[in-house]
Design an enzyme around this catalytic site. Sequence first.
Site, PDB file in Angstrom:
ATOM      1  N   ASP A   1      -7.324  36.143 -47.623  1.00  0.00           N
ATOM      2  CA  ASP A   1      -7.039  35.626 -46.278  1.00  0.00           C
ATOM      3  C   ASP A   1      -6.646  34.141 -46.643  1.00  0.00           C
ATOM      4  O   ASP A   1      -7.346  33.485 -47.306  1.00  0.00           O
ATOM      5  CB  ASP A   1      -7.634  35.772 -45.228  1.00  0.00           C
TER       6      ASP A   1
ATOM      7  N   HIS B   1     -11.447  34.851 -49.210  1.00  0.00           N
ATOM      8  CA  HIS B   1     -10.250  33.773 -49.019  1.00  0.00           C
ATOM      9  C   HIS B   1      -9.933  32.991 -50.105  1.00  0.00           C
ATOM     10  O   HIS B   1     -10.934  32.764 -51.000  1.00  0.00           O
ATOM     11  CB  HIS B   1     -11.397  32.835 -47.886  1.00  0.00           C
TER      12      HIS B   1
END
Length: 695
Positions: A78, A231
């Site tokens: 993400d 991430h």
Amino acid sequence: MRFFMPLSLLACLLALLVLRGLANNEAFHDSRIAISVDKTTVPHHLLKGGPVIDARGTKNEQPVSYRIPDRTAVLSFDDGPSPKWTPKILELLKARGIRADFFVTGAMTTRNPELIKQIVADGHELGVHTFTHPDLVYQSHARISWELAQTQLALAGVAGVHSALFRPPYSSDASALDDWNYPVIKYVGARGYLTAFIDRDTDDWKRPGVEKIVKAAMPRKPGAGALILLHDAGGDRTQTITALGQIIDRLHAQGYRFTTISEALGASSATVPVHGYRLWAGKGFIWATQFAVRTLPVLVGLLAVVGFLNFGRFALMLVLAPVHARRAKRRDAWGAPVTGPVTVLVPAYNERECIANTLHSLAASDHPIEVIVIDDGSTDGTADIVEEMALPFVRLIRKVNGGKSSALNTGIAAASHDIIVMMDGDTVFEPSTVHELVQPFGDPAIGAVAGNAKVGNRESLIGAWQHIEYVLGHNLDRRMYDMLGVIPTIPGAVGAFRKEALQQVGGMSDDTLAEDTDITIAVLCDGWRIVYAEHARAWTEAPASLQQLWSQRYRWSYGSMQAMWKHRGAVTSRGPAGRFGRLGLPLVVLFGVVAPLLAPLVDLFLLYGVLFGDAPLTLTSWGGFILLQAALSWYAFRLDREKPWHLISLPIQQLVYRQLMYVVLLQSAITAMTGGRLRWQKLRRTGEVAAPVEA
């Protein structure tokens, strides 16, 4: 149409700032995060189901969920792509032959287009993670649609693709669905998006340590499918990259295969190519955004130039104005008093409302004068009024209309005396004006004198704004330029010339629309000295409407640019012309053209800061600037012995009047650069300035 081009330019600059703000996640940024535990509207099977929820089409009323198959792992990343961390993750995945899902933000996409291309080229799947990463619970449907569409636009522009996958910012697993975010999932699903939550949250953004990240990524039950969250942006991802290799090794050892969400569900890839309008609209958006990002440093640099020029001008004023004021108090500063008669020229074109007041004020003069009224082909009976007044000291010359310069040259040729005072037909003098104006001619080196033009109709708001401008922007400037020996403009409303100086430069010229600036520069370049007589006050009728003000200032600014261009050769000249060309002309260009032309940047950054940045800090900075302006204005009013109560309107002037002057100057510059020709425009007068006004 007169506002269209300059306003379009300002709008484009603001759009560039907003585009840059979007690319840097400053514009429209919302950092609020919702917290809710109520789940009364969320179907139970979704709370206990898999991480992928399908609320598309006919499933919108009754969404379904899908699990990742056993022995299957999907790695998802993400908040990227990040120019520092995403390439390292891509390199590791490529080395292991693994495809993953990257849920990217539109802001990061616009800043790192090559990484998006690389993600697609390596066979990974893209997902939409909104453009600015807000919690969609707080956003309207229009804002949600914009976040999705803008991200798709960015993806189309950089890689020619769209994605049907969506992951909400700040989301977790499906069990975290609540009454606030469930409607968002249905709204997004109705627009064709498959929502991907997660099975395993590594919390790698907290940097808990490699071992904890790896442990959190492991499925709860051995062999169960897992959609794993990591991430690739948003901070230091060193632990993430180290942990990623270990996660892959452990799951491989347990017999897991790695794939994308779509492939895990047996569907075609969510990343699909786009063509036609959507593709080119995306490319246009990315080109514009990249241009905005690259342009910002230039705009910031220009803003610094504006600040340097304005504060430099303020500093010069504060240093030199007091020196000029002390000199003005010396009544013998110019040598022996000038007591001989002088000629006053009054060029008049359709001045029936004002001419009587003008001549009555001259009749009260305490200095011996002859007055020559040059009627320049008036059609309203101006000349008839002058004849009917039958003042013994007034001569009337009627001529065919030829413009102000032609009228003044006619008057110069007819003048009986060596000192010539020039004034406008809508201006009134105080009894002492002529006497104060001609005293500097006691010094034989002085060829011209600028008087103190003041706004007579200052009681209206527009008049008060011009009054502030005259006192601060004109008269305080003239004090500064006087001490530097480079006064660039003698106001047409009140000025005096030695006849010899006028004859040596060929008289008034009609080469420009600013004949007063043109003749002033010509006299300076011929070696004469020009000074400012602050006590020689003249009261003029300023434009009473915005339209008239526009017409006047448009002509002034355009004519001044013409005059500067006409005398550009002074820069390389020798003697007095060279001094003006290398000192006066640069100062006039910097303070009178460059700084005002760039000044809109101050307001553009102010608007951007209030809307998208730190509003309190921005407004505080602007307030400090207004206080500085107010202090300088108060000082200028004190020097001019003016009552400062008009400064009450200063803040509004800065918000309205100053912006109008920006547009005027921009339009003048555009006219000059495009080779346009501006015609003389006569202002409508009311004649309300009937007598000198006490300060």
